[in-house]
Design an enzyme around this catalytic site. Structure first.
Site, PDB file in Angstrom:
ATOM      1  N   LYS A 113       0.829  -1.220   0.000  1.00  0.00           N
ATOM      2  CA  LYS A 113       0.000   0.000   0.000  1.00  0.00           C
ATOM      3  C   LYS A 113       0.855   1.258   0.000  1.00  0.00           C
ATOM      4  CE  LYS A 113      -4.328  -1.752   1.827  1.00  0.00           C
ATOM      5  NZ  LYS A 113      -5.381  -1.622   2.821  1.00  0.00           N
ATOM      6  N   LYS A 194      -5.572 -10.824  -5.762  1.00  0.00           N
ATOM      7  CA  LYS A 194      -6.644 -11.041  -4.781  1.00  0.00           C
ATOM      8  C   LYS A 194      -7.908 -10.273  -5.178  1.00  0.00           C
ATOM      9  CE  LYS A 194      -6.780  -8.481  -0.848  1.00  0.00           C
ATOM     10  NZ  LYS A 194      -6.592  -8.000   0.528  1.00  0.00           N
ATOM     11  N   LYS A 197     -11.930  -5.504  -2.067  1.00  0.00           N
ATOM     12  CA  LYS A 197     -12.971  -4.481  -1.913  1.00  0.00           C
ATOM     13  C   LYS A 197     -12.607  -3.182  -2.602  1.00  0.00           C
ATOM     14  CE  LYS A 197     -13.759  -4.786   2.881  1.00  0.00           C
ATOM     15  NZ  LYS A 197     -12.543  -4.527   3.505  1.00  0.00           N
TER      16      LYS A 197
HETATM   17  P1  TYM Z   1     -10.403  -6.607   5.281  1.00  0.00           P
HETATM   18  O1  TYM Z   1     -11.518  -5.653   5.574  1.00  0.00           O
HETATM   19  O2  TYM Z   1      -9.441  -6.222   4.227  1.00  0.00           O
HETATM   20  O3  TYM Z   1     -10.981  -7.996   4.877  1.00  0.00           O
HETATM   21  C1  TYM Z   1     -11.948  -8.638   5.691  1.00  0.00           C
HETATM   22  C2  TYM Z   1     -11.683 -10.129   5.727  1.00  0.00           C
HETATM   23  O4  TYM Z   1     -11.801 -10.693   4.434  1.00  0.00           O
HETATM   24  C3  TYM Z   1     -10.638 -11.461   4.146  1.00  0.00           C
HETATM   25  N1  TYM Z   1     -10.388 -11.355   2.706  1.00  0.00           N
HETATM   26  C4  TYM Z   1     -10.365 -12.393   1.869  1.00  0.00           C
HETATM   27  N2  TYM Z   1     -10.512 -13.709   2.073  1.00  0.00           N
HETATM   28  C5  TYM Z   1     -10.426 -14.517   0.991  1.00  0.00           C
HETATM   29  N3  TYM Z   1     -10.221 -14.059  -0.264  1.00  0.00           N
HETATM   30  C6  TYM Z   1     -10.071 -12.733  -0.515  1.00  0.00           C
HETATM   31  N4  TYM Z   1      -9.892 -12.298  -1.756  1.00  0.00           N
HETATM   32  C7  TYM Z   1     -10.139 -11.841   0.585  1.00  0.00           C
HETATM   33  N5  TYM Z   1     -10.038 -10.496   0.693  1.00  0.00           N
HETATM   34  C8  TYM Z   1     -10.182 -10.218   2.007  1.00  0.00           C
HETATM   35  C9  TYM Z   1      -9.533 -10.823   4.953  1.00  0.00           C
HETATM   36  O5  TYM Z   1      -8.466 -11.707   5.160  1.00  0.00           O
HETATM   37  C10 TYM Z   1     -10.262 -10.482   6.220  1.00  0.00           C
HETATM   38  O6  TYM Z   1     -10.352 -11.611   7.056  1.00  0.00           O
HETATM   39  N6  TYM Z   1      -7.190  -5.796   9.001  1.00  0.00           N
HETATM   40  C11 TYM Z   1      -8.412  -6.494   8.646  1.00  0.00           C
HETATM   41  C12 TYM Z   1      -9.578  -6.095   9.524  1.00  0.00           C
HETATM   42  C13 TYM Z   1      -9.315  -6.227  10.964  1.00  0.00           C
HETATM   43  C14 TYM Z   1      -9.296  -7.449  11.705  1.00  0.00           C
HETATM   44  C15 TYM Z   1      -9.003  -7.067  13.045  1.00  0.00           C
HETATM   45  C16 TYM Z   1      -9.494  -8.782  11.374  1.00  0.00           C
HETATM   46  C17 TYM Z   1      -9.049  -5.216  11.817  1.00  0.00           C
HETATM   47  N7  TYM Z   1      -8.873  -5.718  13.081  1.00  0.00           N
HETATM   48  C18 TYM Z   1      -8.911  -8.016  14.062  1.00  0.00           C
HETATM   49  C19 TYM Z   1      -9.401  -9.739  12.392  1.00  0.00           C
HETATM   50  C20 TYM Z   1      -9.121  -9.346  13.717  1.00  0.00           C
HETATM   51  C21 TYM Z   1      -8.768  -6.150   7.205  1.00  0.00           C
HETATM   52  O7  TYM Z   1      -8.331  -5.152   6.689  1.00  0.00           O
HETATM   53  O8  TYM Z   1      -9.636  -6.970   6.632  1.00  0.00           O
END
Ligand code: TYM
Length: 328
Positions: A113, A194, A197
């Site tokens: 990023k 990947k 979003k």
């Molecule tokens: P975020 O918002 O980017 O994504 C949310 C969750 O979706 C999973 N994910 C995927 N899984 C499979 N294939 C994909 N293409 C894919 N894209 C995203 C991510 O691995 C995630 O589980 N930092 C985290 C949010 C967060 C969090 C936490 C998670 C903040 N604090 C504490 C767990 C525990 C994030 O940006 O996820």
């Protein structure tokens, strides 16, 4: 024995994708009987990169409705908004002072990023520590995530172990919960990337609120290959393999069973099969979402969640302050 605690969060940076659904939400729904569970909206993470205020607020409301519509049961889960609980940021600061600049510099998501925009915020750099605070504040045992977040759960473990050694047992050391298929759902137009979003590609990303015809069209135009046979072969057939992963994640079938089922199918037939399972799942979710989005129930759930979450995190915060010596 007490049930283990499972915890996860999603960022409200855009309408969530099929990847988010498979990587995180579905795992939470499937395991909510087995474990105690906490799911929150990681809105403070969403401001590490620029985002318009009204868009963020809309995304937050949308995401809470999506959680419930996907089957996250408010009776079985503690559900809250991260920014409603000021202890996360306070705990994060104390953890930051026990985290090394060097280890944060090695986070691949930060490297990716920050490479895209040289003028990145300090928050983008310290983001994994806030994530550690989210997890450690509640003594979570298991963190359902996609593979892209595994490194952040690992640094959370390192921080917890270090803090426990320095100040005495304070935190449970958590583990990531990652399923074999669907750890990383790829972009339908570029299966080496990947599904994200925040991706600019619209055609390659299935969003949970996309209309049903659009979903069918996106899957139908997914990039495949010239082999012409449904094989599980990440190396040579990444597009087809990605579709197999989607199918297995949604149906619970093994990849061998999916390959056998489509043994004699051409890619058009296979894609229709994949679209049918995605549509069947998302149609139900969208119907519930439409009922929920304007209801007061969402606010009631978040108010209740905020009070409970604050109570738990406050205890951890006080314990940390005391151990560190932030006391009179
Ligand atoms: P975020 O918002 O980017 O994504 C949310 C969750 O979706 C999973 N994910 C995927 N899984 C499979 N294939 C994909 N293409 C894919 N894209 C995203 C991510 O691995 C995630 O589980 N930092 C985290 C949010 C967060 C969090 C936490 C998670 C903040 N604090 C504490 C767990 C525990 C994030 O940006 O996820």
């Amino acid at each position: 024995m007490d049930k283990k605690l499972m915890l996860t969060g999603l960022q409200p940076t855009g309408t969530i994708t099929l990847g988010n659904y498979i990587g995180a939400i579905k795992q939470m729904v499937e395991n909510q009987e087995k474990y105690n569970s906490i799911i929150f909206i990681a809105d403070m993470h969403a401001i590490t990169v620029p985002i318009d205020a009204d868009t963020l607020a809309n995304n937050i409301r949308q995401l809470i409705a999506i959680y419930i519509a996907c089957g996250i049961d408010p009776e079985k889960n503690l559900i809250f908004l991260q920014s409603d609980n000021e202890y996360h940021a306070n705990i994060s600061w104390m953890l930051e002072c026990n985290t090394y600049h060097g280890e944060l510099s090695r986070m691949t998501q930060f490297k990716d990023k920050s490479a895209k925009n040289a003028n990145f915020s300090a928050g983008l750099f310290t983001y994994p520590v806030l994530m550690a605070a989210d997890i450690l504040a509640y003594d979570a045992d298991l963190v359902p995530v996609g593979i892209d977040q595994k490194q952040h759960v690992e640094i959370t473990r390192d921080i917890a172990i270090r803090f426990n050694k320095k100040y005495g047992e304070t935190f449970v050391v958590p583990e990531p919960l990652i399923r074999e298929a669907g750890t990383k759902i790829m972009d339908l137009q570029d299966p080496t990337k990947k599904m994200s979003k925040s991706s600019e590609s619209q055609k390659g990303v299935i969003r949970i609120l996309d209309d049903i015809n659009t979903i069918r069209k996106k899957i139908n135009s997914a990039v495949t290959d010239s082999v012409g046979k449904v094989n599980y072969d990440p190396e040579n057939q990444p597009g087809v393999t990605n579709l197999i992963n989607i199918y297995t994640s949604l149906t619970g079938m093994s990849k061998e069973e999916v390959v056998a089922k489509f043994e004699n199918a051409n890619y058009g037939e296979f894609k229709k099969g994949v679209a049918d399972v995605v549509v069947a799942e998302f149609e139900k979710i969208q119907a519930r979402y439409n009922e929920l989005i304007n209801s007061d129930e969402l606010d009631r759930i978040l108010d209740e969640g905020r009070d409970k979450a604050r109570e738990i995190a406050k205890k951890k915060y006080e314990e940390m302050k005391n151990k560190i010596g932030l006391r009179r």
